[in-house]
Design a protein around this motif. Structure first.
Motif, mmCIF file in Angstrom:
data_model
loop_
_atom_site.group_PDB
_atom_site.id
_atom_site.type_symbol
_atom_site.label_atom_id
_atom_site.label_comp_id
_atom_site.label_asym_id
_atom_site.label_seq_id
_atom_site.Cartn_x
_atom_site.Cartn_y
_atom_site.Cartn_z
ATOM 1 N N LEU A 139 5.417 15.395 44.757
ATOM 2 C CA LEU A 139 6.747 15.092 45.281
ATOM 3 C C LEU A 139 7.018 13.609 45.555
ATOM 4 N N PRO A 140 6.165 12.860 46.263
ATOM 5 C CA PRO A 140 6.515 11.458 46.541
ATOM 6 C C PRO A 140 6.708 10.626 45.261
ATOM 7 N N HIS A 141 5.869 10.856 44.266
ATOM 8 C CA HIS A 141 5.985 10.096 43.022
ATOM 9 C C HIS A 141 7.176 10.586 42.199
ATOM 10 N N LEU A 142 7.436 11.880 42.245
ATOM 11 C CA LEU A 142 8.586 12.443 41.555
ATOM 12 C C LEU A 142 9.883 11.899 42.152
ATOM 13 N N GLN A 143 9.930 11.798 43.483
ATOM 14 C CA GLN A 143 11.107 11.231 44.147
ATOM 15 C C GLN A 143 11.315 9.774 43.741
ATOM 16 N N LEU A 144 10.234 8.999 43.681
ATOM 17 C CA LEU A 144 10.321 7.607 43.244
ATOM 18 C C LEU A 144 10.889 7.528 41.833
ATOM 19 N N ALA A 145 10.348 8.323 40.930
ATOM 20 C CA ALA A 145 10.810 8.310 39.539
ATOM 21 C C ALA A 145 12.284 8.702 39.460
ATOM 22 N N TYR A 146 12.688 9.729 40.186
ATOM 23 C CA TYR A 146 14.095 10.153 40.166
ATOM 24 C C TYR A 146 15.012 9.067 40.715
ATOM 25 N N ARG A 147 14.623 8.477 41.853
ATOM 26 C CA ARG A 147 15.476 7.427 42.449
ATOM 27 C C ARG A 147 15.660 6.255 41.483
ATOM 28 N N GLN A 148 14.559 5.801 40.885
ATOM 29 C CA GLN A 148 14.634 4.665 39.975
ATOM 30 C C GLN A 148 15.436 5.020 38.721
ATOM 31 N N THR A 149 15.238 6.216 38.197
ATOM 32 C CA THR A 149 15.960 6.647 36.999
ATOM 33 C C THR A 149 17.445 6.791 37.285
#
Length: 153
Positions: free
Chosen positions: A103-113
């Motif tokens: 989740l934390p890395h997925l959230q980072l990827a989603y926010r940046q994308t």
């Protein structure tokens, strides 16, 4: 789902992971495993993200992690594409290749994308998600703290 992913991390042989995780055999995955030689025919066209020589590259956002086995290739792709496309972004997180499933890395990827999409396509929501990207090629790296030795406190 989390339990299945945890079991998959420890499962051997890895050739069975596609069936274990997806419930079916994936030819692309199995072909890659069957070709251990990085110079072999399977890997010949898979040594870069895309055709960097294209004159009309779209804005590009590459996401990787410090422990991703494709990290070096992502950095090389970023260098090649950013020389041709001013709207190139690279985000390097603190995860490995499969760490984006957490989740934390997925959230980072989603926010940046989403911020990249907002920048180039216009915001999908009334309030744009700004990630603080400026003009020109950009690199965003996230660092983890490595603690070694002993404390005298």
């Amino acid at each position: 789902r989390e339990r299945t992913i945890s079991r998959a991390h420890m499962h051997t042989p890895i050739a069975e992971l596609d069936v274990m995780l997806l419930g079916r055999s994936v030819a692309f995955y199995r072909s890659g495993l069957a070709e251990p030689d990085p110079e072999g025919p399977f890997w010949h066209s898979r040594d870069k993200l895309c055709d960097h020589e294209s004159a009309d590259l779209p804005p590009m956002h590459i996401i990787t992690g410090w422990y991703d086995f494709f990290c070096a290739e992502c950095v090389r792709d970023f260098e090649a594409v950013s020389a041709l496309q001013a709207h190139t972004r690279l985000t390097v997180g603190t995860h490995d290749h499969w760490g984006t499933l957490h989740l934390p890395h997925l959230q980072l990827a989603y926010r940046q994308t989403l911020a990249c999409l907002d920048e180039h396509l216009g915001p999908a929501l009334p309030i744009p998600r700004s990630a603080g990207w400026g003009p020109g090629p950009q690199l965003r790296a996230f660092l983890s703290r490595l603690v070694t030795g002993s404390s005298n406190a």
